[in-house]
Design a protein around this motif. Structure first.
Motif, PDB file in Angstrom:
ATOM      1  N   GLY A  75       0.818  -1.217   0.000  1.00 57.38           N
ATOM      2  CA  GLY A  75       0.000   0.000   0.000  1.00 57.38           C
ATOM      3  C   GLY A  75       0.850   1.264   0.000  1.00 57.38           C
ATOM      4  O   GLY A  75       0.557   2.220  -0.726  1.00 57.38           O
ATOM      5  N   THR A  80       0.095  -3.736  -5.604  1.00 59.33           N
ATOM      6  CA  THR A  80      -0.865  -4.238  -4.625  1.00 59.33           C
ATOM      7  C   THR A  80      -1.644  -5.454  -5.119  1.00 59.33           C
ATOM      8  O   THR A  80      -1.906  -6.383  -4.353  1.00 59.33           O
ATOM      9  CB  THR A  80      -1.864  -3.129  -4.234  1.00 59.33           C
ATOM     10  OG1 THR A  80      -2.392  -2.524  -5.423  1.00 59.33           O
ATOM     11  CG2 THR A  80      -1.175  -2.056  -3.403  1.00 59.33           C
ATOM     12  N   ILE A  96      -4.259  -1.336   2.972  1.00 60.80           N
ATOM     13  CA  ILE A  96      -3.866  -0.576   1.790  1.00 60.80           C
ATOM     14  C   ILE A  96      -4.216   0.899   1.955  1.00 60.80           C
ATOM     15  O   ILE A  96      -3.456   1.780   1.527  1.00 60.80           O
ATOM     16  CB  ILE A  96      -4.546  -1.149   0.526  1.00 60.80           C
ATOM     17  CG1 ILE A  96      -3.996  -2.538   0.227  1.00 60.80           C
ATOM     18  CG2 ILE A  96      -4.310  -0.234  -0.685  1.00 60.80           C
ATOM     19  CD1 ILE A  96      -4.650  -3.209  -0.960  1.00 60.80           C
ATOM     20  N   SER A 106      -1.370   3.494   1.596  1.00 57.50           N
ATOM     21  CA  SER A 106      -1.392   4.375   0.424  1.00 57.50           C
ATOM     22  C   SER A 106      -1.490   5.841   0.814  1.00 57.50           C
ATOM     23  O   SER A 106      -0.971   6.714   0.109  1.00 57.50           O
ATOM     24  CB  SER A 106      -2.554   3.999  -0.503  1.00 57.50           C
ATOM     25  OG  SER A 106      -3.808   4.244   0.100  1.00 57.50           O
TER      26      SER A 106
END
Length: 255
Positions: free
Chosen positions: A13, A30, A214, A218
């Motif tokens: 992520g 991912t 994630i 991210s």
């Protein structure tokens, strides 16, 4: 999901958020990791789309300085991103899983070709405008709107290399710096991811653990990418796009 798998998804992520903000194609990091944890392809795709929303928003915020003065352009292109993203999300659930993936390498290859040729194409377009006295369209005109809408359909379906396609189209049709276009790319990617994810929330299966890991990763990566990306020269950024895109094609073909 084991603790090691969770750590791998979280690290993926962060990497995806960073690379998405700079060029795009974070899904190519991912998605394989999610598949490796045992998630079915469609569930992995939906979980990935949901998880990458914070990263897209984080990257767009990180590039807010480059967005100054671009509100009319962004608002117009947002319409196409919304329509395309929702259409792509619908197709993900309606079509066979291989329907779009067979043409993805071709689309990415064409996008990379446009990125490589963009300086020459832009110079030729500017020379023609100078000869004819035609002013540059500030938002790329109908051709860019149609192109980005179609790219958003693909983005709502799979997202891999979506940012590269955006940048190649805008670089060819808009007379502006790569960094400012990259800022617009981040906003459009955030919109497509968000509209697709909202659709998935109601009609598709996803894994909450993967989504949260994630999402947090991210979001961190988005800030890292914004700090790194804005320091890159246009030539280096273009070279990075081509390198990442080539790796994307290889991975998509071999998968």
């Amino acid at each position: 999901m084991s603790i090691w798998e969770m750590l791998a998804v979280f690290a993926a992520g962060i990497s995806a958020g960073t690379i998405n903000t700079i060029v795009g194609s974070g899904t190519l990091i991912t998605f394989p990791v999610l598949l490796a944890t045992g998630l079915p392809p469609v569930t992995a795709t939906v979980s990935n789309a949901l998880g990458l929303i914070p990263g897209s928003i984080s990257g767009a915020i990180g590039y807010r300085k480059e967005l100054e003065g671009q509100r009319p352009r962004v608002l117009k292109l947002t319409v196409g991103a919304l329509v395309g993203g929702l259409t792509g999300a619908t197709l993900l659930l309606a079509l066979p899983s291989t329907a779009f993936e067979t043409i993805v390498p071709v689309l990415v290859a064409l996008a990379l070709l446009l990125v490589i040729l963009q300086p020459r194409i832009s110079k030729a377009v500017q020379s023609r405008r100078a000869r004819t006295g035609t002013p540059a369209h500030p938002d790329g005109g109908p051709l860019l709107f149609i192109g980005l809408t179609l790219a958003s359909v693909y983005g709502g379906y799979f997202t891999a290399a979506q940012g590269i396609i955006y940048l190649s189209l805008m670089g060819m049709l808009v007379d502006d710096t790569m960094q400012r276009l990259n800022a617009v790319k981040n906003v459009l990617a955030a919109i497509v991811n968000s509209i697709a994810a909202l659709f998935f929330l109601f009609v598709a299966d996803f894994d909450w653990t993967a989504v949260v890991l994630i999402a947090v990763g991210s979001a961190l990566g988005g800030q890292i990418g914004a700090k790194v990306g804005r320091r890159l020269s246009p030539a280096f950024l273009r070279a990075l796009i081509v390198t990442v895109g080539t790796a994307a094609i290889v991975q998509l073909v071999l998968r």
